[in-house]
Design a protein around this motif. Sequence first.
Motif, mmCIF file in Angstrom:
data_model
loop_
_atom_site.group_PDB
_atom_site.id
_atom_site.type_symbol
_atom_site.label_atom_id
_atom_site.label_comp_id
_atom_site.label_asym_id
_atom_site.label_seq_id
_atom_site.Cartn_x
_atom_site.Cartn_y
_atom_site.Cartn_z
ATOM 1 N N ARG A 1 72.293 90.760 95.693
ATOM 2 C CA ARG A 1 72.312 90.637 94.240
ATOM 3 C C ARG A 1 70.894 90.824 93.709
ATOM 4 O O ARG A 1 69.999 90.069 94.068
ATOM 5 C CB ARG A 1 72.830 89.265 93.806
ATOM 6 N N PRO A 2 70.683 91.827 92.860
ATOM 7 C CA PRO A 2 69.327 92.083 92.362
ATOM 8 C C PRO A 2 68.850 90.995 91.411
ATOM 9 O O PRO A 2 69.636 90.401 90.692
ATOM 10 C CB PRO A 2 69.465 93.417 91.630
ATOM 11 N N LYS A 3 67.560 90.731 91.439
ATOM 12 C CA LYS A 3 66.919 89.803 90.517
ATOM 13 C C LYS A 3 65.927 90.617 89.696
ATOM 14 O O LYS A 3 64.925 91.096 90.213
ATOM 15 C CB LYS A 3 66.173 88.695 91.259
ATOM 16 N N ARG A 4 66.232 90.833 88.422
ATOM 17 C CA ARG A 4 65.364 91.653 87.581
ATOM 18 C C ARG A 4 64.620 90.824 86.544
ATOM 19 O O ARG A 4 63.733 91.309 85.889
ATOM 20 C CB ARG A 4 66.189 92.715 86.874
ATOM 21 N N SER A 5 65.027 89.608 86.378
ATOM 22 C CA SER A 5 64.466 88.788 85.314
ATOM 23 C C SER A 5 64.428 87.340 85.770
ATOM 24 O O SER A 5 65.205 86.928 86.630
ATOM 25 C CB SER A 5 65.334 88.921 84.059
ATOM 26 N N TRP A 6 63.546 86.570 85.180
ATOM 27 C CA TRP A 6 63.508 85.142 85.490
ATOM 28 C C TRP A 6 64.827 84.483 85.158
ATOM 29 O O TRP A 6 65.212 83.493 85.757
ATOM 30 C CB TRP A 6 62.349 84.465 84.762
ATOM 31 N N ARG A 7 65.586 85.048 84.223
ATOM 32 C CA ARG A 7 66.879 84.476 83.854
ATOM 33 C C ARG A 7 67.873 84.522 85.020
ATOM 34 O O ARG A 7 68.786 83.709 85.101
ATOM 35 C CB ARG A 7 67.457 85.225 82.662
ATOM 36 N N ASP A 8 67.693 85.497 85.933
ATOM 37 C CA ASP A 8 68.592 85.615 87.076
ATOM 38 C C ASP A 8 68.479 84.440 88.038
ATOM 39 O O ASP A 8 69.319 84.267 88.904
ATOM 40 C CB ASP A 8 68.310 86.909 87.845
ATOM 41 N N TYR A 9 67.442 83.634 87.922
ATOM 42 C CA TYR A 9 67.245 82.494 88.803
ATOM 43 C C TYR A 9 67.804 81.190 88.202
ATOM 44 O O TYR A 9 67.690 80.149 88.808
ATOM 45 C CB TYR A 9 65.750 82.308 89.095
ATOM 46 N N LEU A 10 68.418 81.281 87.024
ATOM 47 C CA LEU A 10 68.928 80.095 86.350
ATOM 48 C C LEU A 10 70.449 80.051 86.416
ATOM 49 O O LEU A 10 71.121 81.092 86.383
ATOM 50 C CB LEU A 10 68.496 80.088 84.879
ATOM 51 N N ASP A 11 71.001 78.831 86.479
ATOM 52 C CA ASP A 11 72.457 78.690 86.409
ATOM 53 C C ASP A 11 72.874 78.593 84.936
ATOM 54 O O ASP A 11 72.052 78.769 84.035
ATOM 55 C CB ASP A 11 72.937 77.489 87.230
ATOM 56 N N GLU A 12 74.164 78.305 84.692
ATOM 57 C CA GLU A 12 74.687 78.273 83.332
ATOM 58 C C GLU A 12 73.999 77.217 82.453
ATOM 59 O O GLU A 12 73.922 77.354 81.243
ATOM 60 C CB GLU A 12 76.212 78.017 83.335
ATOM 61 N N GLU A 13 73.511 76.147 83.082
ATOM 62 C CA GLU A 13 72.839 75.092 82.319
ATOM 63 C C GLU A 13 71.344 75.333 82.164
ATOM 64 O O GLU A 13 70.632 74.518 81.594
ATOM 65 C CB GLU A 13 73.046 73.722 83.015
ATOM 66 N N GLY A 14 70.848 76.438 82.712
ATOM 67 C CA GLY A 14 69.435 76.745 82.573
ATOM 68 C C GLY A 14 68.553 76.142 83.650
ATOM 69 O O GLY A 14 67.335 76.100 83.524
ATOM 70 N N HIS A 15 69.159 75.679 84.755
ATOM 71 C CA HIS A 15 68.414 75.105 85.865
ATOM 72 C C HIS A 15 68.253 76.127 86.983
ATOM 73 O O HIS A 15 69.116 76.983 87.166
ATOM 74 C CB HIS A 15 69.110 73.850 86.414
ATOM 75 N N THR A 16 67.178 75.997 87.756
ATOM 76 C CA THR A 16 67.015 76.888 88.910
ATOM 77 C C THR A 16 67.984 76.492 90.007
ATOM 78 O O THR A 16 68.381 75.348 90.121
ATOM 79 C CB THR A 16 65.574 76.836 89.450
ATOM 80 N N HIS A 17 68.339 77.486 90.793
ATOM 81 C CA HIS A 17 69.274 77.200 91.916
ATOM 82 C C HIS A 17 68.720 77.749 93.180
ATOM 83 O O HIS A 17 67.632 78.198 93.280
ATOM 84 C CB HIS A 17 70.677 77.733 91.653
#
Length: 139
Positions: free
Chosen positions: A123-139
Motif C-alpha cells: 500500500r503506497p504512502k504518499r502523504s502524512w495522512r496515509d499514516y492516520l486512522d479514521e480518528e486521526g491517530h497514527t497506527h
Amino acid sequence: MRVAVTGAHGKVGRATVRALQAAGHEVTAIDLTRPVHERAAVPGFFFPDRPFLPDYVPVDEEHPARPQDPYALAKHFGEQLMDAAVRRCAARLYGDAVEVRPHDRVDASAISCEKAVRLLGWRPKRSWRDYLDEEGHTH
C-alpha cells in the motif's frame, strides 16, 4: 514568524530548523519517522557530518547546492543530467493533448500502484495522512 518544517529529522531539515530558530522564528518540526542518523557508506571512506546552514531561508530552487557525501552528489548530478537533457532535446509539454489515465487518488499524478498492490499487497504512502486512522491517530 511561525514556521513548520516538514522532513525535520533529515539532514537538511535539521539544519533548517536550527537556522530558523537561530533567526528567532517559532519553529514546529514535523516528520513521519523518528530521527535516524545514517551516513553514506563507501567502502574505505568515512564522511563525517559537517554543519550545514543555508545561505538564506526559506530555501528555494535558486539556493546553491553543496553536496557533502556521495549520495547527495549523485542526486545533484542526476538533476544536472536531467536539466541538460531538457535543454538538448526538442521535447515540449503538450498540456491537455495527452490523456491522463483514470486513477483513484487526486495526489497520485496518474501513477498507478495497482500492480504492486495486487501482486505484493503493498500500500503506497504518499502523504502524512496515509499514516492516520479514521480518528486521526497514527497506527
